[in-house]
Every structure is written in C-alpha cells, then in structure tokens.
Design a protein around this motif. Structure first.
Motif, mmCIF file in Angstrom:
data_model
loop_
_atom_site.group_PDB
_atom_site.id
_atom_site.type_symbol
_atom_site.label_atom_id
_atom_site.label_comp_id
_atom_site.label_asym_id
_atom_site.label_seq_id
_atom_site.Cartn_x
_atom_site.Cartn_y
_atom_site.Cartn_z
ATOM 1 N N MET A 1 0.846 -1.188 0.000
ATOM 2 C CA MET A 1 0.000 0.000 0.000
ATOM 3 C C MET A 1 0.885 1.242 0.000
ATOM 4 S SD MET A 1 -3.085 1.164 2.554
ATOM 5 C CE MET A 1 -4.101 -0.223 2.179
ATOM 6 N N ILE A 2 0.441 2.259 -0.662
ATOM 7 C CA ILE A 2 1.199 3.506 -0.779
ATOM 8 C C ILE A 2 1.165 4.277 0.543
ATOM 9 C CG2 ILE A 2 -0.788 4.801 -1.652
ATOM 10 C CD1 ILE A 2 1.193 6.273 -3.519
ATOM 11 N N GLU A 3 2.275 4.913 0.853
ATOM 12 C CA GLU A 3 2.344 5.777 2.025
ATOM 13 C C GLU A 3 2.633 7.190 1.534
ATOM 14 O OE1 GLU A 3 5.270 6.354 5.787
ATOM 15 O OE2 GLU A 3 4.620 4.302 5.362
ATOM 16 N N PHE A 4 1.704 8.100 1.760
ATOM 17 C CA PHE A 4 1.823 9.457 1.247
ATOM 18 C C PHE A 4 2.701 10.315 2.146
ATOM 19 C CE2 PHE A 4 -2.320 8.083 -0.487
ATOM 20 C CZ PHE A 4 -2.084 8.324 -1.823
ATOM 21 N N HIS A 5 3.300 11.329 1.548
ATOM 22 C CA HIS A 5 4.045 12.349 2.281
ATOM 23 C C HIS A 5 3.841 13.677 1.562
ATOM 24 C CE1 HIS A 5 6.728 10.895 -0.884
ATOM 25 N NE2 HIS A 5 7.209 12.124 -0.914
ATOM 26 N N LEU A 6 3.967 14.766 2.300
ATOM 27 C CA LEU A 6 3.794 16.102 1.719
ATOM 28 C C LEU A 6 5.041 16.933 1.955
ATOM 29 C CD1 LEU A 6 0.130 16.980 2.787
ATOM 30 C CD2 LEU A 6 0.927 16.102 0.600
ATOM 31 N N SER A 32 -0.931 -1.363 -8.815
ATOM 32 C CA SER A 32 -1.504 -1.951 -10.022
ATOM 33 C C SER A 32 -3.016 -2.076 -9.855
ATOM 34 C CB SER A 32 -0.865 -3.310 -10.317
ATOM 35 O OG SER A 32 -1.005 -4.165 -9.205
ATOM 36 N N GLU A 33 -3.685 -2.402 -10.942
ATOM 37 C CA GLU A 33 -5.139 -2.511 -10.914
ATOM 38 C C GLU A 33 -5.590 -3.435 -9.797
ATOM 39 O OE1 GLU A 33 -7.662 -2.649 -14.460
ATOM 40 O OE2 GLU A 33 -5.798 -2.392 -15.602
ATOM 41 N N GLY A 34 -6.591 -2.956 -9.071
ATOM 42 C CA GLY A 34 -7.147 -3.734 -7.977
ATOM 43 C C GLY A 34 -6.583 -3.384 -6.619
ATOM 44 N N ASP A 35 -5.438 -2.701 -6.577
ATOM 45 C CA ASP A 35 -4.857 -2.306 -5.298
ATOM 46 C C ASP A 35 -5.746 -1.258 -4.630
ATOM 47 O OD1 ASP A 35 -2.721 -3.985 -5.708
ATOM 48 O OD2 ASP A 35 -1.301 -2.387 -6.214
ATOM 49 N N ALA A 57 -8.132 14.963 -4.045
ATOM 50 C CA ALA A 57 -7.112 14.193 -4.781
ATOM 51 C C ALA A 57 -7.725 12.920 -5.351
ATOM 52 C CB ALA A 57 -5.946 13.854 -3.849
ATOM 53 N N TYR A 58 -8.492 12.222 -4.556
ATOM 54 C CA TYR A 58 -9.112 10.973 -5.020
ATOM 55 C C TYR A 58 -10.121 11.245 -6.138
ATOM 56 C CZ TYR A 58 -7.031 8.092 -1.286
ATOM 57 O OH TYR A 58 -6.162 7.401 -0.479
ATOM 58 N N ARG A 59 -10.845 12.372 -6.045
ATOM 59 C CA ARG A 59 -11.775 12.736 -7.126
ATOM 60 C C ARG A 59 -11.020 13.018 -8.421
ATOM 61 N NH1 ARG A 59 -14.641 15.756 -3.180
ATOM 62 N NH2 ARG A 59 -13.533 17.608 -3.844
ATOM 63 N N GLU A 60 -9.887 13.697 -8.315
ATOM 64 C CA GLU A 60 -9.062 13.988 -9.493
ATOM 65 C C GLU A 60 -8.593 12.683 -10.133
ATOM 66 O OE1 GLU A 60 -6.863 16.139 -12.356
ATOM 67 O OE2 GLU A 60 -8.335 16.900 -10.927
ATOM 68 N N LEU A 61 -8.144 11.755 -9.318
ATOM 69 C CA LEU A 61 -7.695 10.458 -9.833
ATOM 70 C C LEU A 61 -8.847 9.678 -10.458
ATOM 71 C CD1 LEU A 61 -5.343 9.547 -6.873
ATOM 72 C CD2 LEU A 61 -4.617 9.934 -9.242
ATOM 73 N N GLU A 62 -10.029 9.821 -9.868
ATOM 74 C CA GLU A 62 -11.215 9.147 -10.413
ATOM 75 C C GLU A 62 -11.589 9.768 -11.762
ATOM 76 O OE1 GLU A 62 -15.514 7.577 -8.769
ATOM 77 O OE2 GLU A 62 -14.713 9.443 -7.932
ATOM 78 N N TYR A 63 -11.520 11.084 -11.849
ATOM 79 C CA TYR A 63 -11.812 11.789 -13.094
ATOM 80 C C TYR A 63 -10.867 11.339 -14.205
ATOM 81 C CZ TYR A 63 -12.219 15.631 -16.434
ATOM 82 O OH TYR A 63 -12.379 16.361 -17.579
ATOM 83 N N GLU A 64 -9.610 11.091 -13.848
ATOM 84 C CA GLU A 64 -8.605 10.650 -14.812
ATOM 85 C C GLU A 64 -8.744 9.168 -15.160
ATOM 86 O OE1 GLU A 64 -4.755 11.674 -13.275
ATOM 87 O OE2 GLU A 64 -5.212 13.807 -13.238
ATOM 88 N N GLY A 65 -9.649 8.477 -14.477
ATOM 89 C CA GLY A 65 -9.868 7.067 -14.750
ATOM 90 C C GLY A 65 -8.841 6.145 -14.113
ATOM 91 N N LEU A 66 -8.132 6.649 -13.130
ATOM 92 C CA LEU A 66 -7.097 5.851 -12.491
ATOM 93 C C LEU A 66 -7.587 5.108 -11.252
ATOM 94 C CD1 LEU A 66 -4.118 8.349 -12.849
ATOM 95 C CD2 LEU A 66 -4.647 6.352 -14.265
ATOM 96 N N GLY A 72 -18.514 2.049 0.732
ATOM 97 C CA GLY A 72 -18.456 1.163 1.883
ATOM 98 C C GLY A 72 -17.261 0.217 1.882
ATOM 99 N N VAL A 73 -16.504 0.203 0.788
ATOM 100 C CA VAL A 73 -15.368 -0.715 0.691
ATOM 101 C C VAL A 73 -14.047 0.057 0.610
ATOM 102 C CG1 VAL A 73 -14.338 -2.613 -0.605
ATOM 103 C CG2 VAL A 73 -16.818 -2.398 -0.505
ATOM 104 N N GLY A 74 -13.990 1.084 -0.267
ATOM 105 C CA GLY A 74 -12.775 1.868 -0.402
ATOM 106 C C GLY A 74 -12.562 2.380 -1.803
ATOM 107 N N THR A 75 -11.375 2.897 -2.040
ATOM 108 C CA THR A 75 -10.983 3.420 -3.342
ATOM 109 C C THR A 75 -9.900 2.507 -3.905
ATOM 110 O OG1 THR A 75 -11.458 5.666 -2.587
ATOM 111 C CG2 THR A 75 -10.136 5.453 -4.578
ATOM 112 N N PHE A 76 -10.117 2.048 -5.141
ATOM 113 C CA PHE A 76 -9.239 1.057 -5.740
ATOM 114 C C PHE A 76 -8.661 1.548 -7.060
ATOM 115 C CE2 PHE A 76 -12.011 -1.145 -2.892
ATOM 116 C CZ PHE A 76 -11.227 -2.152 -2.338
ATOM 117 N N ILE A 77 -7.457 1.108 -7.363
ATOM 118 C CA ILE A 77 -6.808 1.431 -8.629
ATOM 119 C C ILE A 77 -7.582 0.727 -9.738
ATOM 120 C CG2 ILE A 77 -4.706 1.223 -10.018
ATOM 121 C CD1 ILE A 77 -4.418 3.163 -7.665
#
Length: 160
Positions: A1-6, A32-35, A57-66, A72-77
């Motif tokens: 799983m990714i660990e974010f930093h700013l 990868s897909e499904g993560d 950020a997650y909305r932007e990634l969703e807009y890009e199709g990523l 109820g489950v989460g956000t997946f690649i």
C-alpha cells in the motif's frame, strides 16, 4: 500500500502532491489494478491535512480514470500508467544511485542535488550550456523579457 508524504516547501498544492504520488507509483509499477488506496481518514491523519483535501485528490484520480470508488469498501486502482519499460527501471535506478553517491561525495546537499537534477531534467534535449557556447546565440533563444534592459533597446534590438 502507498504511504503518502507532503512537502510544504514544494509550492505544489497538497492534493496535487497526493495525485502525483499515485501517478508515480503507477508508472513505477508499485501500484496496479485492484490495489486499494488508504482510506481518506488514514491519509488525512498520516499527513496531517484536511480530509476534504484527500477527497479532492481521489476525485481527481477518479476523473482521470485511475481509481474507482466502491461505496463502503474503499478506493481502488482501476487504471494504469505503467508501460513495457518497467523492466528497464532497475538498471537505471542503480545508475542513478551511483550518480547520487558521487554527488554526495562531492559535497552536494539534498537541495543542491535536487536543483542540479531538475535543471538538467528540464533543459531541452541536446543543449550544451557548457564552455564553448556562443552567449549571443543563447540570449537570442530566450524570450525578450529575459534579456537585460540594455539589450532590449540597444544593439541586440538592432540585430533582429
């Protein structure tokens, strides 16, 4: 799983830093897909930002199709940015590590190394900025607002 930093000094909006980190992880094959991405709550707590910033950020990634949200489950690649060149990454990474070791041995600090890398990375391909270049040619390539005032109205203006 990714660990974010700013990086507060980067000048890049926090939500875009998160987006860039996901894109980079996809390009490098770390995601990868499904993560599953970390929950908004976990990211917000981990990097000490507002949950709405993570949602953006997650909305932007969703807009890009990523990514895709599963309520109820989460956000997946759901998409990828990697290509067939991932196998070439490791030899390049080793060469880059050697270069970094040389730069540190030469006494360069983190900021100097980053500045050197970015200036080289952003330079047009095949440019020679070392000794032997014609300064007039280099100046004429730059936009007019980069030229010193004495050149904008002086002899350089007449050469055009």
């Amino acid at each position: 799983m990714i660990e974010f930093h700013l990086d507060a000094r980067s000048g890049v909006a926090p939500y875009m830093q998160l987006v860039h980190q996901v894109r980079q992880a996809l390009r490098l094959g770390l995601l990868s897909e499904g993560d599953r991405l970390p929950t908004v709550k976990d990211v917000a707590a981990g990097v000490a930002i507002n949950p709405n910033t993570v949602l953006k950020a997650y909305r932007e990634l969703e807009y890009e199709g990523l990514v895709a949200k599963k309520p109820g489950v989460g956000t997946f690649i759901s998409g990828t940015l990697g290509d067939d060149s991932i196998a070439e990454h490791e030899p390049l990474r080793r060469e880059l590590q050697l270069w970094l070791d040389k730069a540190r041995a030469a006494g360069l600090g983190e900021e100097s190394i980053e500045a050197l890398f970015l200036s080289t990375f952003r330079a047009p391909t095949g440019t020679n900025t070392g000794a032997g270049t014609d300064p007039h040619t280099e100046e004429e390539k730059r936009p007019p607002y980069w030229k010193p005032a004495r050149w904008a109205s002086g002899t350089a203006a007449k050469r055009r």
